[in-house]
Design a protein around this motif. Sequence first.
Motif, short mmCIF file in Angstrom:
data_model
loop_
_atom_site.label_atom_id
_atom_site.label_comp_id
_atom_site.label_asym_id
_atom_site.label_seq_id
_atom_site.Cartn_x
_atom_site.Cartn_y
_atom_site.Cartn_z
N SER A 1 0.86 -1.19 0.00
CA SER A 1 0.00 0.00 0.00
C SER A 1 0.89 1.24 0.00
O SER A 1 2.12 1.13 0.14
CB SER A 1 -0.94 0.03 1.22
N PHE A 2 0.24 2.38 -0.15
CA PHE A 2 0.94 3.67 -0.14
C PHE A 2 0.25 4.60 0.85
O PHE A 2 -0.94 4.48 1.12
CB PHE A 2 0.90 4.34 -1.51
N ALA A 3 1.02 5.56 1.34
CA ALA A 3 0.49 6.67 2.13
C ALA A 3 1.10 7.94 1.55
O ALA A 3 2.27 7.95 1.18
CB ALA A 3 0.84 6.52 3.60
N ILE B 1 -3.72 3.40 0.34
CA ILE B 1 -3.84 3.49 -1.13
C ILE B 1 -3.39 2.14 -1.69
O ILE B 1 -2.28 1.68 -1.39
CB ILE B 1 -2.96 4.62 -1.70
N ASP B 2 -4.22 1.51 -2.47
CA ASP B 2 -3.95 0.17 -3.01
C ASP B 2 -2.62 0.13 -3.77
O ASP B 2 -2.32 1.05 -4.54
CB ASP B 2 -5.09 -0.25 -3.93
N ALA B 3 -1.87 -0.92 -3.56
CA ALA B 3 -0.56 -1.08 -4.20
C ALA B 3 -0.63 -1.15 -5.73
O ALA B 3 0.36 -0.89 -6.41
CB ALA B 3 0.14 -2.33 -3.67
N GLN B 4 -1.80 -1.48 -6.27
CA GLN B 4 -1.96 -1.56 -7.73
C GLN B 4 -2.12 -0.18 -8.37
O GLN B 4 -2.00 -0.05 -9.58
CB GLN B 4 -3.16 -2.44 -8.09
N ARG B 5 -2.37 0.83 -7.56
CA ARG B 5 -2.54 2.19 -8.11
C ARG B 5 -1.19 2.80 -8.44
O ARG B 5 -0.18 2.51 -7.81
CB ARG B 5 -3.26 3.09 -7.11
N HIS C 1 6.95 0.51 8.58
CA HIS C 1 6.55 -0.24 7.39
C HIS C 1 7.05 0.36 6.08
O HIS C 1 6.69 -0.13 5.01
CB HIS C 1 5.02 -0.37 7.36
N VAL C 2 7.83 1.42 6.14
CA VAL C 2 8.27 2.12 4.94
C VAL C 2 9.34 1.33 4.20
O VAL C 2 10.40 1.02 4.75
CB VAL C 2 8.78 3.54 5.27
N LEU C 3 9.04 1.00 2.95
CA LEU C 3 10.00 0.33 2.06
C LEU C 3 10.77 1.35 1.22
O LEU C 3 11.88 1.07 0.78
CB LEU C 3 9.27 -0.64 1.12
N GLY C 4 10.14 2.48 0.97
CA GLY C 4 10.76 3.52 0.16
C GLY C 4 9.89 4.76 0.17
O GLY C 4 8.73 4.73 0.58
N GLN C 5 10.48 5.86 -0.30
CA GLN C 5 9.78 7.15 -0.32
C GLN C 5 10.11 7.89 -1.60
O GLN C 5 11.26 7.88 -2.04
CB GLN C 5 10.24 7.96 0.89
N ALA C 6 9.10 8.51 -2.18
CA ALA C 6 9.30 9.37 -3.34
C ALA C 6 8.77 10.75 -2.97
O ALA C 6 7.77 10.86 -2.25
CB ALA C 6 8.55 8.82 -4.56
N GLU C 7 9.42 11.80 -3.45
CA GLU C 7 9.02 13.15 -3.07
C GLU C 7 8.95 14.07 -4.28
O GLU C 7 9.76 13.98 -5.20
CB GLU C 7 10.02 13.72 -2.05
N LEU D 1 4.59 1.13 1.48
CA LEU D 1 4.51 0.39 2.74
C LEU D 1 4.41 -1.12 2.51
O LEU D 1 3.87 -1.56 1.49
CB LEU D 1 3.30 0.87 3.53
N ASP D 2 4.87 -1.87 3.51
CA ASP D 2 4.84 -3.33 3.41
C ASP D 2 3.60 -3.95 4.05
O ASP D 2 3.55 -5.15 4.31
CB ASP D 2 6.11 -3.94 4.01
N VAL D 3 2.57 -3.13 4.31
CA VAL D 3 1.29 -3.60 4.85
C VAL D 3 0.16 -3.06 3.98
O VAL D 3 0.28 -1.99 3.38
CB VAL D 3 1.08 -3.16 6.32
#
Length: 155
Positions: free
Chosen positions: A42-44, A65-69, A141-147, A118-120
Amino acid sequence: MAFALTSPAFADNQRMLPRYARDGENVSPPLEWTDPPQGTKSFALVVEDPDAPSGMFRHWAVYDIDAQRNALPEGTTSGAKTESLGHGVNDFGNPHYDGPQPPRGHGLHHYHFRLLALDVETLHLDEKASIDDILKKAKPHVLGQAELVGTFERT
């Protein structure tokens, strides 16, 4: 490629249109992302203004936010809740997008749009969760971040 967040409405470190400002139409800008980290469930998204006179001011957060988006359209969560996304309560006290509104004559402000992979699938938060609550719950749960940074100034 690296995890990246962009907008067709403004380039990184470029001016946001008045329509995205709180005094304008107060609609969230369209956002798009590519290449999230493997294992993303998922995303936040959090939008913050570190240039506010009182320190960090948080304008918007959506989570689960669904990981497929790979995009949020313009106007996502402006006003009434129209999607099944989690909404954080911003520093204006609202559970939706509130755009830039720096004090008149305060100079250029930088609005940091941070997308967390996120990994959840869900953060299991209360509907009245603050943006700070979201960030605390997401942190482990953060796997990575984009800004992406947009700028805005009220004269």
